[in-house]
Design an enzyme around this catalytic site. Structure first.
Site, mmCIF file in Angstrom:
data_model
loop_
_atom_site.group_PDB
_atom_site.id
_atom_site.type_symbol
_atom_site.label_atom_id
_atom_site.label_comp_id
_atom_site.label_asym_id
_atom_site.label_seq_id
_atom_site.Cartn_x
_atom_site.Cartn_y
_atom_site.Cartn_z
ATOM 1 N N GLU A 1 3.390 -6.007 7.067
ATOM 2 C CA GLU A 1 2.508 -5.069 7.771
ATOM 3 C C GLU A 1 2.768 -5.040 9.275
ATOM 4 O OE1 GLU A 1 1.669 -6.938 5.277
ATOM 5 O OE2 GLU A 1 0.224 -5.914 3.978
ATOM 6 N N GLU B 1 -0.709 -9.240 -1.639
ATOM 7 C CA GLU B 1 -2.152 -9.505 -1.533
ATOM 8 C C GLU B 1 -2.847 -9.366 -2.889
ATOM 9 O OE1 GLU B 1 -2.165 -6.788 2.096
ATOM 10 O OE2 GLU B 1 -3.781 -8.195 2.553
ATOM 11 N N GLY C 1 0.337 -5.198 0.503
ATOM 12 C CA GLY C 1 -0.737 -5.129 -0.488
ATOM 13 C C GLY C 1 -0.299 -5.675 -1.844
ATOM 14 N N ALA D 1 0.857 -1.182 0.000
ATOM 15 C CA ALA D 1 0.000 0.000 0.000
ATOM 16 C C ALA D 1 0.892 1.231 0.000
ATOM 17 C CB ALA D 1 -0.879 -0.011 1.246
#
Ligand code: 3HC
Ligand code: NAI
Length: 644
Positions: free
Chosen positions: A127, A107, A104, A65
């Site tokens: 994370e 992911e 992310g 992210a």
């Protein structure tokens, strides 16, 4: 070719649609990347392409992210919309991975039907290091594809795994030599062989037989390392949900726990720290193109507690070291400690026995300082004594080639005064390592008045290369870290005299999150550092303890008594009696001191000193002070550090 958004483009190569993300430096999932991903899948799905490859430009696949967006109001579209588009696409979607697929990024890759990667690629969910959990379905998909045991390891450590490990645990489907060609070939095969559109969310084969005890055993195994941190436990709860709940319910649980963490102080502090560590490398006024001095060989003077550990850092990355001591016996002792350290690592499987020999072979040893003649950086680590250090720098100046850097590992002394003993003050710098120097990540680079830009830049850069976290600071007694430590020590000792005990004070700081309190730390370092029997005058508790034969952990007697085999500390009533007697002789009234008072009186003087350090421009920025305390002394990272 269609440019879908500022960072995403779509091309068709033969029968295959290729969606390329180009969002330097690390292809973070900024809002225009998310939009491009959705648009790309939609367009490719309605095009004549038979399959879709998702690939990235630049040095890496998506690294996660966009952390800079965390502090802003959420910007549409959501990442989930892009992931849904991939997962539900009617054509095979293949993620092509190089560099680091993190957070992310991984992911997103987990929503492709297949994953191919270069041999050098790495995969991780970091994370937890930002005080978070993988909040884009990663907690539910990773265990389904790797099994819960591997997911527990990856998500609570945040450490990435290699492509070969990823292949072995099922995270990727193939390792390819050329990423785009290999991914397109895989996509064509997926079409020709009618491979199923595999959705990880539908899988249960790897989670169906997870043992209940797995989670509790795992919790126990990481308890010491993760004490005080919330995120590791939250990650574990998500994996439990993946094992026990249907996919959608697991996602809901993930979202609840993610929101809790995101709202909390710990994740704010840990994200601040992520940028703090990177900011520390940026030196205002130091031109980006400052030339670096080439360090081919490093010289180290003194093979004691620090010198040996410092040497290991250099040979670990292949830089040969010349280690010099005052006599053969000290040299042999120092080399034996280095060898023992490497052998311990080898016994634990960290390196091979061949590595041990290769690394030892990179150290040449001598009792003659003239051996430094061909070194480009010489780090002095002899006793903490100004006259001795000046004498040594005078000699080094005569021996070392022009342009060689002369560094001191002094923990507190004036670098300008040391530099004044040479004819090249511009080449003199402080490089203050922390003990144990082969383990601790902290490195204070101390800039003298005359230190040149190129010497500063080289010291910072070599610090990063040997895997330290360098922070630049100016000259003052104790630099950033020890100067603040002194303030805590003064206040802690005052509280002893007012009625607190060493164990009480240590416990308060341990509970705050430090690995140990000030008195346990003094015992570890040795109470007799800088102490001399001939001049000792019972003027401090430390002097009194040394006079009664207490030297700290090394002789089993310090502020605590240490078990001779386990080295476990026990509070010692004799020490408390000595303290009370000393306080009485000084007429200091005794009272009960609360834990809250202890905490405040230990921490606030440090915060004040940090502010003075900033005011005097010894540190460049407040976050540098935090980096020193978190890395150098174990200030709990989840509080952000004294200045945060
Ligand atoms: N968001 C925004 N900026 C980022 C970023 C991210 N995720 N990751 C790195 N950057 C920036 C850095 O701040 C740095 O900026 P600067 O040049 O202005 O200082 C620049 O990118 C380069 O970073 P590094 O200096 O760290 O470059 P390296 O090559 O040494 O390392 C890396 C590359 C391994 C990708 C490393 O940057 C890294 O570990 N990044 C963080 C990865 C991460 O934590 N991802 C998870 C994010 S959270 C998430 O994905 C939530 C999701 O579950 C919903
Ligand atoms: P130490 O006493 O363990 O080692 C010093 C070594 O220097 C000894 O082996 C000694 O034989 C050698 N030596 C002394 N004079 C010499 C000379 N003239 N020529 C060659 N070798 C000589 O000391 P330690 O702890 O390694 O400290 C070294 C320096 O590092 C000091 O300046 C200290 O302040 C600093 N330091 C120490 C830390 C610690 O935790 N011990 C942490 C950070 C810095």
């Amino acid at each position: 070719m269609a440019q879908l958004t500022e960072s995403v483009r779509l091309e068709q190569k033969g029968d295959i649609a290729v969606i390329t993300i180009s969002n330097p430096p690390v292809n973070a999932l900024s809002y225009h990347v998310r939009q491009g991903l959705i648009d790309g899948i939609k367009e490719a799905e309605t095009s004549s392409a038979t399959a879709i490859v998702l690939i990235c430009d630049g040095r890496t696949f998506i690294a996660g992210a966009d952390i800079t967006e965390f502090s802003q109001a959420p910007k549409p579209p959501s990442l989930q919309a892009g992931q849904d588009a991939m997962e539900n696409c009617s054509k095979p979607v293949i993620a092509a991975i190089h560099g680091t697929a993190l957070g992310g990024g991984l992911e997103v890759a987990l929503c492709a039907h297949y994953r191919v990667a270069l041999e050098t690629a790495q995969f991780g969910l970091p994370e937890v290091k930002l005080g978070l959990l993988p909040g884009a379905g990663g907690t539910q998909r990773l265990p389904r594809v790797t099994g819960p045991a591997k997911a527990l390891e990856m998500m609570t450590s945040g450490e990435p795994i290699s492509a070969s490990e990823a292949l072995e645990c099922g995270l990727i489907d193939e390792i390819v030599d050329d990423l785009e060609i290999g991914a397109i070939a895989f996509a064509e095969r997926a079409v020709s062989d009618s491979l199923p559109l595999l959705r990880i969310r539908d899988r249960s084969d790897k989670i169906s037989d997870a043992e209940v005890s797995l989670f509790d055993n795992f919790r126990k195994s990481i308890a010491k390392k993760t004490r005080g941190f919330l995120a590791p436990e939250y990650n574990i709860r998500c994996i439990e949900a993946a094992v026990n709940l249907p996919f959608e319910a697991g996602l809901t649980r993930e979202q609840e726990l993610f929101s809790d963490l995101m709202r909390g102080l710990q994740s704010t502090a840990q994200q601040y720290y992520f940028f703090a560590e990177r900011a520390a490398l940026k030196i205002p006024g130091l031109p980006k193109d400052t030339s670096l001095i080439d360090i081919q060989r490093c010289g180290i003077l003194g093979a004691g507690t620090m010198g040996g550990g410092i040497a290991m850092n250099f040979v670990n990355i292949g830089i040969p070291v010349t280690l010099v001591e005052r006599d053969q016996e000290s040299l042999n002792r120092g080399l034996a400690v280095v060898r023992a350290n490497y052998e311990r690592t080898a016994a634990r499987g960290g390196i091979t026995s061949e590595d041990v020999e290769n690394r030892m072979a990179l150290i040449s040893s001598s009792t003659d300082k003239n051996s430094f003649a061909d070194c480009d950086l010489i780090i002095e680590a002899v006793f903490e004594n100004m006259d001795l250090k000046k004498e040594i720098f005078r000699e080094l100046d005569a021996i070392c080639h022009p342009g060689a850097i002369l560094a001191s590992n002094t923990s507190a002394l004036d670098i300008n005064e040391i530099a004044s003993a040479t004819n090249r003050p511009e080449s003199v710098v402080g490089m203050h390592f922390f003990s144990p120097a082969n383990v601790m990540k902290m490195l204070e680079v101390v800039r003298g008045d005359a230190t040149s830009d190129s010497v500063i830049a080289t010291a910072m850069s070599i610090g990063k290369r040997i895997k330290k976290t360098p922070v630049l600071c100016g000259v003052c007694h104790g630099f950033i870290g020890n100067r603040m430590l002194f303030m805590r020590g003064i206040e802690a000792e005052k509280m002893l005299l007012e009625g607190a005990t060493p164990a009480q004070i240590d416990q308060v700081l341990f509970d705050f999150g430090f690995p140990m309190g000030p008195f346990a730390m003094m015992d570890l370092a040795g109470l007799d550092i800088g102490w001399q029997e001939s001049t000792s005058s019972s003027s401090t508790i430390r002097e009194i303890l040394c006079e009664t034969g207490r030297r700290g952990q090394k002789n089993g007697l310090g502020f605590y008594t240490y078990d001779s085999t386990t080295r476990a500390p026990t509070p010692d009533q004799d020490v408390v009696a000595l303290i009370r007697e000393f306080a009485e002789s000084k007429h200091i009234p005794q009272r009960e001191i609360t834990n809250q008072e202890i905490l405040e009186r230990c921490l606030y003087p440090m915060v004040n000193e940090g502010a003075k350090i900033l005011e005097e421009e010894i540190a460049i920025r407040g976050s540098d002070v935090d980096v020193v305390w978190i890395n150098g002394y174990g200030w709990p990272m989840y509080t952000g550090g004294p200045m945060f």
